[in-house]
Scaffold this motif. Structure first.
Motif, PDB file in Angstrom:
ATOM      1  N   GLN A  65      53.473  53.882  -7.996  1.00  0.00           N
ATOM      2  CA  GLN A  65      54.805  53.300  -7.935  1.00  0.00           C
ATOM      3  C   GLN A  65      55.733  54.029  -7.001  1.00  0.00           C
ATOM      4  O   GLN A  65      55.507  55.179  -6.688  1.00  0.00           O
ATOM      5  N   ARG A  68      58.833  48.461  -3.300  1.00  0.00           N
ATOM      6  CA  ARG A  68      60.198  47.949  -3.371  1.00  0.00           C
ATOM      7  C   ARG A  68      60.435  46.727  -2.503  1.00  0.00           C
ATOM      8  O   ARG A  68      59.740  46.514  -1.522  1.00  0.00           O
ATOM      9  N   LEU A 101      53.379  49.104  -9.381  1.00  0.00           N
ATOM     10  CA  LEU A 101      54.687  48.694  -9.856  1.00  0.00           C
ATOM     11  C   LEU A 101      55.476  48.063  -8.716  1.00  0.00           C
ATOM     12  O   LEU A 101      55.582  48.653  -7.641  1.00  0.00           O
ATOM     13  N   GLU A 138      58.974  44.851 -12.413  1.00  0.00           N
ATOM     14  CA  GLU A 138      59.979  45.536 -13.236  1.00  0.00           C
ATOM     15  C   GLU A 138      61.385  45.168 -12.769  1.00  0.00           C
ATOM     16  O   GLU A 138      61.710  45.340 -11.590  1.00  0.00           O
ATOM     17  N   LEU A 140      64.816  46.148 -12.203  1.00  0.00           N
ATOM     18  CA  LEU A 140      65.736  47.294 -12.151  1.00  0.00           C
ATOM     19  C   LEU A 140      67.099  46.811 -12.640  1.00  0.00           C
ATOM     20  O   LEU A 140      67.521  45.705 -12.298  1.00  0.00           O
ATOM     21  N   TRP A 142      69.827  47.404 -11.654  1.00  0.00           N
ATOM     22  CA  TRP A 142      70.731  47.130 -10.530  1.00  0.00           C
ATOM     23  C   TRP A 142      70.058  46.236  -9.480  1.00  0.00           C
ATOM     24  O   TRP A 142      70.475  46.203  -8.321  1.00  0.00           O
ATOM     25  N   ASP A 169      60.739  48.783 -18.819  1.00  0.00           N
ATOM     26  CA  ASP A 169      61.255  50.152 -18.789  1.00  0.00           C
ATOM     27  C   ASP A 169      62.430  50.202 -19.758  1.00  0.00           C
ATOM     28  O   ASP A 169      63.407  49.461 -19.610  1.00  0.00           O
ATOM     29  N   HIS A 172      66.015  50.328 -18.283  1.00  0.00           N
ATOM     30  CA  HIS A 172      66.581  49.103 -17.702  1.00  0.00           C
ATOM     31  C   HIS A 172      66.879  48.067 -18.781  1.00  0.00           C
ATOM     32  O   HIS A 172      67.839  47.318 -18.683  1.00  0.00           O
ATOM     33  N   GLN A 195      57.365  51.770 -19.733  1.00  0.00           N
ATOM     34  CA  GLN A 195      57.942  53.059 -19.352  1.00  0.00           C
ATOM     35  C   GLN A 195      59.039  53.424 -20.340  1.00  0.00           C
ATOM     36  O   GLN A 195      59.847  52.570 -20.713  1.00  0.00           O
ATOM     37  N   ARG A 211      69.392  57.439 -12.396  1.00  0.00           N
ATOM     38  CA  ARG A 211      68.749  58.405 -11.496  1.00  0.00           C
ATOM     39  C   ARG A 211      69.082  59.853 -11.854  1.00  0.00           C
ATOM     40  O   ARG A 211      68.413  60.767 -11.388  1.00  0.00           O
ATOM     41  N   ARG A 214      68.714  60.284 -17.200  1.00  0.00           N
ATOM     42  CA  ARG A 214      67.695  59.893 -18.175  1.00  0.00           C
ATOM     43  C   ARG A 214      67.229  61.135 -18.949  1.00  0.00           C
ATOM     44  O   ARG A 214      67.283  62.254 -18.442  1.00  0.00           O
ATOM     45  N   GLU A 243      59.146  57.988 -18.033  1.00  0.00           N
ATOM     46  CA  GLU A 243      59.652  57.944 -16.654  1.00  0.00           C
ATOM     47  C   GLU A 243      61.120  58.377 -16.699  1.00  0.00           C
ATOM     48  O   GLU A 243      62.017  57.579 -16.936  1.00  0.00           O
ATOM     49  N   PHE A 245      64.157  60.324 -14.857  1.00  0.00           N
ATOM     50  CA  PHE A 245      64.821  60.928 -13.699  1.00  0.00           C
ATOM     51  C   PHE A 245      65.953  61.774 -14.261  1.00  0.00           C
ATOM     52  O   PHE A 245      66.874  61.246 -14.877  1.00  0.00           O
TER      53      PHE A 245
HETATM   54  O1  LIG Z   1      65.434  54.398  -9.453  1.00  0.00           O
HETATM   55  C1  LIG Z   1      64.463  53.813  -8.971  1.00  0.00           C
HETATM   56  O2  LIG Z   1      64.366  53.526  -7.796  1.00  0.00           O
HETATM   57  C2  LIG Z   1      63.349  53.422  -9.860  1.00  0.00           C
HETATM   58  C3  LIG Z   1      62.063  53.317  -9.380  1.00  0.00           C
HETATM   59  C4  LIG Z   1      61.037  52.960 -10.223  1.00  0.00           C
HETATM   60  C5  LIG Z   1      61.274  52.712 -11.548  1.00  0.00           C
HETATM   61  O3  LIG Z   1      60.301  52.392 -12.422  1.00  0.00           O
HETATM   62  C6  LIG Z   1      62.563  52.843 -12.027  1.00  0.00           C
HETATM   63  O4  LIG Z   1      62.767  52.598 -13.321  1.00  0.00           O
HETATM   64  C7  LIG Z   1      63.592  53.178 -11.199  1.00  0.00           C
END
Ligand SMILES: O=C(O)c1ccc(O)c(O)c1
Ligand SMILES: [Mg+2]
Length: 610
Positions: A65, A68, A101, A138, A140, A142, A169, A172, A195, A211, A214, A243, A245
């Motif tokens: 993953q 994008r 992903l 997935e 996101l 945003w 996730d 999200h 996730q 970002r 978490r 997952e 960040f």
């Molecule tokens: O912040 C991101 O770009 C991002 C990337 C992959 C993911 O699975 C996620 O939950 C967020």
């Protein structure tokens, strides 16, 4: 599923190179990883070598993953995206990973067209299937046009391709206001990946929130167990993959973060029963049994004098070690001149504390199942076995029997504990935590000792913003106040910003204050300005304020009328102090509002002492 779901972790959770991350994940017992593209790009190994390295460590690569900005784009962009995907499929084949992903697009090029998104994702899935691979889509939070799980599910359903499913996730899903309940009704087999991330409730831009803030499950405010139950209800049986960040974890020792992560999953699975693996149940805790200070030739005399002033007596001397027992009713303090933990010369530290458990052995089994490090039990012949675990900040936590059998290790000095000053027992410990271990410590005490997370408070103190996290058992006989600076502490803040303390209970704080004054105790003077403000805030009678002020007693009241009356000593041995509390009417907090007053007064006192 009785032995549970697979446990995975995304490489983004851990600090270091790919090698550091894989080693840490495997050592903590993870079975799989999500491989982040960045970690692959910077690795000195080929994809095939990464596969071998993972296999040697017993790790599968459960997800590659992220990919994008794929869907709902003009035709020429689609062609380029499909070509890009083919390269990724080749890498995945070398990695031995079969799931990629695809995050919902954030690109300005994407159009708001579900049919087009579904059609293009189906085209991608068709190519993935040709390689024996599949696509997990997935949303996101945003995403430009697709930002909720239900929207991503409508698109996956519309695409109707067997190699296209969802990645759910928790961040999200739970950061948005869309009700997650419908997840349970997703077609079985269509959730390809789950996730997990927790987070504190924050009102901020959702991308920044995700970002930077978490946390591992159980460290934040989300209902992760509820979330996983919904995925399980939809027939999900793939890995539970962390997952997270997080700015602190990104720069912390990965071996340690991985253990913290694994602990969070073990504790979460326990809450999923009967599906998840179970932990030994947490026995009920009776009370704080004793608190041990590590002292030396400079700090020891200061603490002895302070304890005398609080009405304690030196009742016991350890049979084999330079360790003293000081007591007053159920308040027990141990002064240890032979602590093994390093501390600066002249200082005192809370080196250990003991909690009485109805079943110490089971408490320790639970701690072990939660990967709490054990303290080697050094005991002389005929001494009580005292088993301990090591908390994240290095403090030893002893788990003792309610009968206080450990007291037999001390020879009585013959000193009488009467009359004392009316202190009854230990109300709580205040433990300032290292900045990097605050969330870890919260989860540690919550999961290992089964202490409930009561509240988080933030307050402005003289040396910076502070956060406190209050944890306690159900009947409140064991309470801890964990504190930390909101930002990594600068060089200038003095030690009073980072102290540790023991708070004792009294049933009559004014009588206790008078007794302590008679004993020559040094208490902390509280400024008149505080009392002027107090009178205005709580509309207290003048005579009450005068009494509080005379003894330096601080005051707080909760919304239900519960009251806290408390007073403090100055800081001793550079770092520790005592508090006396009287709780009235079910007051359940720690008087955090008064902490800045205390800190300023302790600082002032040290300056005038010098
Ligand atoms: O912040 C991101 O770009 C991002 C990337 C992959 C993911 O699975 C996620 O939950 C967020
Ligand atoms: Mg994600």
């Amino acid at each position: 599923m009785s032995e549970g779901l697979r446990r995975s972790i995304a490489t983004v959770c851990l600090s270091g190179t790919l090698d550091d991350k894989l080693t840490a994940a495997a050592a903590a017992g993870f079975e799989g990883i999500e491989l982040f593209e960045n970690d692959l790009v910077v690795a000195p190994w080929s994809a095939k070598e990464i596969r071998t390295r993972c296999a040697d460590l017993g790790l599968s690569i459960d997800l590659y993953q992220p990919f994008r900005d794929f869907e709902a784009v003009p035709p020429e962009r689609l062609r380029a995206n499909l070509a890009r995907a083919e390269q990724k499929f080749a890498v995945m084949a070398d990695l031995g990973a079969d799931t990629i992903l695809v995050c919902s697009s954030v690109s300005g090029e994407a159009v708001d067209d579900d049919d087009l998104a579904a059609e293009q994702l189906a085209a991608l899935a068709e190519r993935a299937a040709a390689h024996g691979m599949r696509i997990a889509y997935e949303a996101l939070a945003w995403g430009r046009h697709v930002s909720t799980w239900d929207h991503s599910w409508r698109i996956v359903e519309r695409a109707g391709h067997p190699a296209l499913g969802l990645c759910l996730d928790s961040f999200h899903v739970l950061s948005r206001e869309v009700d997650p309940a419908g997840i349970a009704a997703i077609t079985p087999g269509k959730v390809f990946f789950v996730q997990l991330a927790d987070a504190p409730y924050l009102r901020m831009d959702v991308l920044q929130w995700s970002r930077h803030h978490r946390l591992f499950p159980g460290q934040g405010s989300f209902d992760l167990a509820g979330f996983v139950r919904l995925a399980l209800a939809a027939g999900y049986d793939g890995p539970l993959s962390l997952e997270v960040f997080n700015d602190v974890f990104r720069q912390s020792d990965p071996a340690r973060t991985a253990v913290d992560a694994m602990r969070s999953l073990i504790a979460l699975e326990h809450r999923l029963a009967p599906v998840g693996r179970r932990l030994p149940g947490a026995p009920s805790l009776a009370r704080h049994a004793f608190t041990e200070f590590g002292v030396d030739g400079h700090s020891g005399p200061q603490l002895r004098e302070a304890l005398r002033g609080l009405g304690f007596a030196h009742t016991g001397q350890h049979r084999t070690k330079p360790v003293e027992l000081w007591e007053q009713q159920n308040c027990k303090i141990v002064l240890n001149s032979a602590v093994t933990r390093p501390q600066a010369a002249g200082t005192a530290t809370i080196s250990a504390f003991a909690i009485a458990s109805e079943d110490p052995q089971r408490s320790l089994h639970r701690a072990e199942a939660l990967l709490a490090p054990a303290h080697p039990n050094v005991r002389g012949p005929g001494e009580t076995e005292l088993a301990a675990i090591i908390a994240p900040d290095g403090t030893s936590v002893f788990v003792t029997r309610p009968d206080d059998g450990w007291r037999a290790d001390f020879l009585p000095t013959g000193e009488a504990t009467e009359p004392g000053a009316g202190l009854i027992g230990t109300d709580h410990l205040g433990l300032a935590q290292p900045f990097d271990n605050f969330d870890e410590a919260g989860l540690f005490y919550h999961s290992v000792l089964d202490l409930d997370h009561l509240a988080d408070e933030e307050y402005a103190a003289p040396f910076g913003l502070m956060r406190s996290r209050n944890v306690a058992n159900a009947d409140r006989s064991v309470r801890l106040a964990l504190t930390v600076a909101l930002l990594r502490r600068g060089e200038w803040a003095p030690a009073v910003a980072d102290p540790q303390h023991v708070a004792f209970t009294t049933a009559d704080i004014v009588a206790t204050a008078e007794a302590m004054t008679a004993l020559g105790a040094t208490m902390l003077p509280v400024p008149d300005n505080y009392y002027a403000d107090l009178a205005a805030r709580f509309a207290l009678p003048e005579s009450t304020v005068a009494t509080l002020s005379r003894h330096g007693i601080l005051y707080d009241r909760d919304t239900r009328g519960g009251e806290l009356l408390h007073l403090y000593t100055p800081v001793f041995g550079g770092r520790v102090f005592f508090e006396i509390v009287e709780r009235r009417g079910g007051y359940d907090r720690f008087g955090e509002a008064n902490a800045p007053v205390r800190m300023a007064a302790q600082r002032h006192r040290r300056l005038t002492d010098q």
